[in-house]
Design a protein around this motif. Sequence first.
Motif, PDB file in Angstrom:
ATOM      1  N   THR A 220       0.839  -1.199   0.000  1.00  0.00           N
ATOM      2  CA  THR A 220       0.000   0.000   0.000  1.00  0.00           C
ATOM      3  C   THR A 220       0.874   1.250   0.000  1.00  0.00           C
ATOM      4  O   THR A 220       0.637   2.197  -0.759  1.00  0.00           O
TER       5      THR A 220
ATOM      6  N   PHE B 299      -1.291  10.723  -8.179  1.00  0.00           N
ATOM      7  CA  PHE B 299      -2.737  10.871  -8.397  1.00  0.00           C
ATOM      8  C   PHE B 299      -2.969  11.884  -9.511  1.00  0.00           C
ATOM      9  O   PHE B 299      -2.581  13.045  -9.393  1.00  0.00           O
TER      10      PHE B 299
ATOM     11  N   CYS C 140      -8.004   6.590  -7.737  1.00  0.00           N
ATOM     12  CA  CYS C 140      -8.192   5.548  -6.727  1.00  0.00           C
ATOM     13  C   CYS C 140      -8.580   4.208  -7.343  1.00  0.00           C
ATOM     14  O   CYS C 140      -8.103   3.153  -6.907  1.00  0.00           O
ATOM     15  N   GLN C 141      -9.438   4.228  -8.366  1.00  0.00           N
ATOM     16  CA  GLN C 141      -9.844   2.987  -9.016  1.00  0.00           C
ATOM     17  C   GLN C 141      -8.638   2.294  -9.645  1.00  0.00           C
ATOM     18  O   GLN C 141      -8.484   1.068  -9.552  1.00  0.00           O
TER      19      GLN C 141
ATOM     20  N   HIS D 273     -15.196   6.481  -3.943  1.00  0.00           N
ATOM     21  CA  HIS D 273     -13.820   6.088  -3.673  1.00  0.00           C
ATOM     22  C   HIS D 273     -13.686   4.582  -3.876  1.00  0.00           C
ATOM     23  O   HIS D 273     -14.682   3.849  -3.915  1.00  0.00           O
TER      24      HIS D 273
ATOM     25  N   TRP E 131     -10.897   1.097  -2.978  1.00  0.00           N
ATOM     26  CA  TRP E 131      -9.715   0.553  -2.326  1.00  0.00           C
ATOM     27  C   TRP E 131      -9.750  -0.960  -2.478  1.00  0.00           C
ATOM     28  O   TRP E 131     -10.531  -1.480  -3.283  1.00  0.00           O
TER      29      TRP E 131
ATOM     30  N   ASP F   1      -6.125   1.155   1.674  1.00  0.00           N
ATOM     31  CA  ASP F   1      -6.378   2.270   0.756  1.00  0.00           C
ATOM     32  C   ASP F   1      -5.038   2.803   0.237  1.00  0.00           C
ATOM     33  O   ASP F   1      -4.389   3.617   0.896  1.00  0.00           O
TER      34      ASP F   1
ATOM     35  N   THR G 112      -4.457   4.843  -2.213  1.00  0.00           N
ATOM     36  CA  THR G 112      -4.509   6.257  -2.595  1.00  0.00           C
ATOM     37  C   THR G 112      -4.094   7.151  -1.439  1.00  0.00           C
ATOM     38  O   THR G 112      -3.479   8.207  -1.644  1.00  0.00           O
ATOM     39  N   ASN G 113      -4.420   6.735  -0.210  1.00  0.00           N
ATOM     40  CA  ASN G 113      -4.137   7.546   0.976  1.00  0.00           C
ATOM     41  C   ASN G 113      -3.158   6.888   1.937  1.00  0.00           C
ATOM     42  O   ASN G 113      -2.891   7.435   3.017  1.00  0.00           O
TER      43      ASN G 113
ATOM     44  N   HIS H  60     -14.119   5.584   5.990  1.00  0.00           N
ATOM     45  CA  HIS H  60     -14.438   4.917   4.733  1.00  0.00           C
ATOM     46  C   HIS H  60     -15.812   4.254   4.862  1.00  0.00           C
ATOM     47  O   HIS H  60     -16.068   3.531   5.820  1.00  0.00           O
TER      48      HIS H  60
END
Length: 293
Positions: free
Chosen positions: A155, A164, A186-187, A229, A231, A245, A247-248, A256
């Motif tokens: 991750t 991003f 994110c996808q 969103h 994940w 996740d 993305t973060n 979430h």
Amino acid sequence: MKYRVRHLTEYKYGSAVTLCYNMAHLLPRDTLNQICVNRRLHVTPTPIYQTESEDYFGNPTYYFSIQEPHKKLIIDMECVYDITPLERSQQLFLGSVTCGELRQLLAAAETPELRMTKEYLMDSPLIHRSSDLADYAAQTFDDTVPVLQAALDFTQKIFNEFTFDPTATSVSTPVEQVLLEKRGVCQDFAHLAIACIRSVGLPARYVSGYLETLPPPGQEKLVGADASHAWFAIYIPDMGWVEFDPTNNLMPSDQHIVTAWGRDYSDVTPLQGVIFDGGESQTIKVSVDVQRC
């Protein structure tokens, strides 16, 4: 923590649609730490037929058909969720099964749960395993590394090495292109993680939902500024499906909100269906608000 989520979708067509059939993944899903306490869903024009059900993965679905001519379709969904933060024991972090042990358990698949989990080892419509993807993840998911630690490290790897960029990809962008260009949303990052994990022989699934976002200090939150969103989750014996996740760079807890899960995005598309007529052009506008209440 309670959240109110409003997801407003509006389609406009170049000419009148005479008939449409649709399935939506917009209704809330209850999970171990998430319960829907109130919800409403309104469609304009009024459907002549509508029903709720569950799909193969247990996600709530909403089917509807409209048989009157219309140049605009509006789906307005609002839900209130009660979410409890997940409690994670430090012992689970230190003592989880290793990647090699999980591969052995999956090969034997002696329990119904493990046999069902093997479905998430295979290719799916938008995710295909490859040697390049396996090479990218192989060192992280070495046989000797605990699965949980490997997933945390991977991750962070995606978070650190990818940018991003909402202009870099589309829904149909292949995972290999995302890996090459190291840009996406994110996808894309969820799909990439899942594809890599499956390519090294471990099970992973796609999770869709919402994420609470906060405005910069001193500024008001804009209406409609939130977004859907995505994940991923990886299966770990004795822990179940554990979410991450990329993305973060975090493990989802109480910010979430889960809507659905499946093999990839194609299983949980917010709205899909068939329309008759409607002209050669159409536009879509999506507005999402996530508010504490």
